[in-house]
Design an enzyme around this catalytic site. Sequence first.
Site, PDB file in Angstrom:
ATOM      1  N   HIS A  16       0.843  -1.200   0.000  1.00 43.14           N
ATOM      2  CA  HIS A  16       0.000   0.000   0.000  1.00 43.14           C
ATOM      3  C   HIS A  16       0.883   1.257   0.000  1.00 43.14           C
ATOM      4  O   HIS A  16       0.655   2.202  -0.741  1.00 43.14           O
ATOM      5  CB  HIS A  16      -0.868   0.067   1.265  1.00 43.14           C
ATOM      6  CG  HIS A  16      -1.911  -1.004   1.392  1.00 43.14           C
ATOM      7  ND1 HIS A  16      -2.020  -1.811   2.500  1.00 43.14           N
ATOM      8  CD2 HIS A  16      -2.917  -1.381   0.568  1.00 43.14           C
ATOM      9  CE1 HIS A  16      -3.055  -2.624   2.357  1.00 43.14           C
ATOM     10  NE2 HIS A  16      -3.606  -2.402   1.198  1.00 43.14           N
ATOM     11  N   LYS A  40     -18.348  -5.855   8.243  1.00 43.33           N
ATOM     12  CA  LYS A  40     -17.076  -6.597   8.135  1.00 43.33           C
ATOM     13  C   LYS A  40     -16.372  -6.662   9.479  1.00 43.33           C
ATOM     14  O   LYS A  40     -16.470  -5.733  10.290  1.00 43.33           O
ATOM     15  CB  LYS A  40     -16.151  -5.909   7.126  1.00 43.33           C
ATOM     16  CG  LYS A  40     -16.249  -6.477   5.742  1.00 43.33           C
ATOM     17  CD  LYS A  40     -15.017  -6.060   4.946  1.00 43.33           C
ATOM     18  CE  LYS A  40     -15.095  -6.471   3.493  1.00 43.33           C
ATOM     19  NZ  LYS A  40     -13.974  -5.917   2.719  1.00 43.33           N
ATOM     20  N   ARG A  89      -2.301  -6.325  -8.372  1.00 44.22           N
ATOM     21  CA  ARG A  89      -1.193  -7.221  -8.051  1.00 44.22           C
ATOM     22  C   ARG A  89      -1.055  -8.343  -9.061  1.00 44.22           C
ATOM     23  O   ARG A  89       0.025  -8.686  -9.492  1.00 44.22           O
ATOM     24  CB  ARG A  89      -1.384  -7.818  -6.651  1.00 44.22           C
ATOM     25  CG  ARG A  89      -1.096  -6.833  -5.555  1.00 44.22           C
ATOM     26  CD  ARG A  89      -1.659  -7.275  -4.258  1.00 44.22           C
ATOM     27  NE  ARG A  89      -3.115  -7.235  -4.311  1.00 44.22           N
ATOM     28  CZ  ARG A  89      -3.898  -7.417  -3.268  1.00 44.22           C
ATOM     29  NH1 ARG A  89      -3.371  -7.703  -2.113  1.00 44.22           N
ATOM     30  NH2 ARG A  89      -5.204  -7.354  -3.386  1.00 44.22           N
ATOM     31  N   SER A 127      -2.862  -7.656   3.139  1.00 49.77           N
ATOM     32  CA  SER A 127      -3.030  -7.530   4.590  1.00 49.77           C
ATOM     33  C   SER A 127      -3.334  -8.906   5.198  1.00 49.77           C
ATOM     34  O   SER A 127      -2.837  -9.246   6.269  1.00 49.77           O
ATOM     35  CB  SER A 127      -4.177  -6.575   4.912  1.00 49.77           C
ATOM     36  OG  SER A 127      -3.930  -5.314   4.363  1.00 49.77           O
TER      37      SER A 127
HETATM   38  P1  ADP Z   1      -9.783  -3.703  -0.427  1.00 49.04           P
HETATM   39  O1  ADP Z   1     -10.589  -4.476   0.564  1.00 49.04           O
HETATM   40  O2  ADP Z   1     -10.484  -2.475  -0.944  1.00 49.04           O
HETATM   41  O3  ADP Z   1      -9.168  -4.521  -1.520  1.00 49.04           O
HETATM   42  P2  ADP Z   1      -7.097  -3.461   0.604  1.00 49.04           P
HETATM   43  O4  ADP Z   1      -6.633  -2.730   1.799  1.00 49.04           O
HETATM   44  O5  ADP Z   1      -6.880  -4.924   0.562  1.00 49.04           O
HETATM   45  O6  ADP Z   1      -8.626  -3.093   0.456  1.00 49.04           O
HETATM   46  O7  ADP Z   1      -6.443  -2.836  -0.703  1.00 49.04           O
HETATM   47  C1  ADP Z   1      -6.588  -1.485  -1.045  1.00 49.04           C
HETATM   48  C2  ADP Z   1      -5.968  -1.237  -2.409  1.00 49.04           C
HETATM   49  O8  ADP Z   1      -4.565  -1.473  -2.349  1.00 49.04           O
HETATM   50  C3  ADP Z   1      -6.478  -2.151  -3.514  1.00 49.04           C
HETATM   51  O9  ADP Z   1      -6.514  -1.430  -4.726  1.00 49.04           O
HETATM   52  C4  ADP Z   1      -5.438  -3.237  -3.594  1.00 49.04           C
HETATM   53  O10 ADP Z   1      -5.410  -3.844  -4.866  1.00 49.04           O
HETATM   54  C5  ADP Z   1      -4.194  -2.435  -3.315  1.00 49.04           C
HETATM   55  N1  ADP Z   1      -3.128  -3.267  -2.765  1.00 49.04           N
HETATM   56  C6  ADP Z   1      -3.204  -4.157  -1.755  1.00 49.04           C
HETATM   57  N2  ADP Z   1      -2.029  -4.757  -1.532  1.00 49.04           N
HETATM   58  C7  ADP Z   1      -1.167  -4.224  -2.449  1.00 49.04           C
HETATM   59  C8  ADP Z   1       0.212  -4.466  -2.777  1.00 49.04           C
HETATM   60  N3  ADP Z   1       0.933  -5.386  -2.129  1.00 49.04           N
HETATM   61  N4  ADP Z   1       0.767  -3.746  -3.767  1.00 49.04           N
HETATM   62  C9  ADP Z   1       0.014  -2.844  -4.452  1.00 49.04           C
HETATM   63  N5  ADP Z   1      -1.288  -2.585  -4.219  1.00 49.04           N
HETATM   64  C10 ADP Z   1      -1.869  -3.271  -3.226  1.00 49.04           C
END
Ligand code: ADP
Length: 157
Positions: A16, A40, A89, A127
């Site tokens: 992120h 959630k 990803r 995450s």
């Molecule tokens: P959501 O539940 O909306 O997917 P996340 O916190 O999992 O929330 O992800 C938020 C955003 O960050 C999404 O667009 C996701 O694809 C992106 N994201 C998550 N992990 C990574 C990573 N390792 N590298 C790049 N982008 C990521």
Amino acid sequence: MRVIYPGSFDPITKGHLDIIKRIAPKSEKVYVAILNNSTKNYLFSLEERLELIRKSCEDIENIEVVYFDGLLVDFAKKLNCSIIIRGLRAVSDYEMEMQMALVNRSMYKDLETLFMVADGNYSYLSSSIVKEVASYGGDIEQYVPKCVAESLMKKLR
Ligand code: ADP
């Protein structure tokens, strides 16, 4: 441009953070928007997620950490953002992301979704996987900012 980067951030990872650091210099303002969906179950509370993102991004000037629980398009409109940032990803992300981008655009024509390709070093990171590794006692320092690693270890102890 004013951009919004929405997500659960439960918790924020280096993946992120990489996206935030890459988009910030190209934007006027970046809103990192924490989704707080009441149906959630999050490991970290809204306040904890907010604080961890703030700490991890304290050296980035044009970023603001905010939260929302309704429609992303309404929130983006309120903040005057014209771009939604999402990270891609793998191909597995694509289907869901495509659907969300299209439905968002059908509701608000002036809002574009911009996809950023994850850094090769972080493309396997989520995450959920970090929480799973931590729950088995694995070392997570390479995956998350220091404050997150500390907070996660404390929580799972
Ligand atoms: P959501 O539940 O909306 O997917 P996340 O916190 O999992 O929330 O992800 C938020 C955003 O960050 C999404 O667009 C996701 O694809 C992106 N994201 C998550 N992990 C990574 C990573 N390792 N590298 C790049 N982008 C990521």
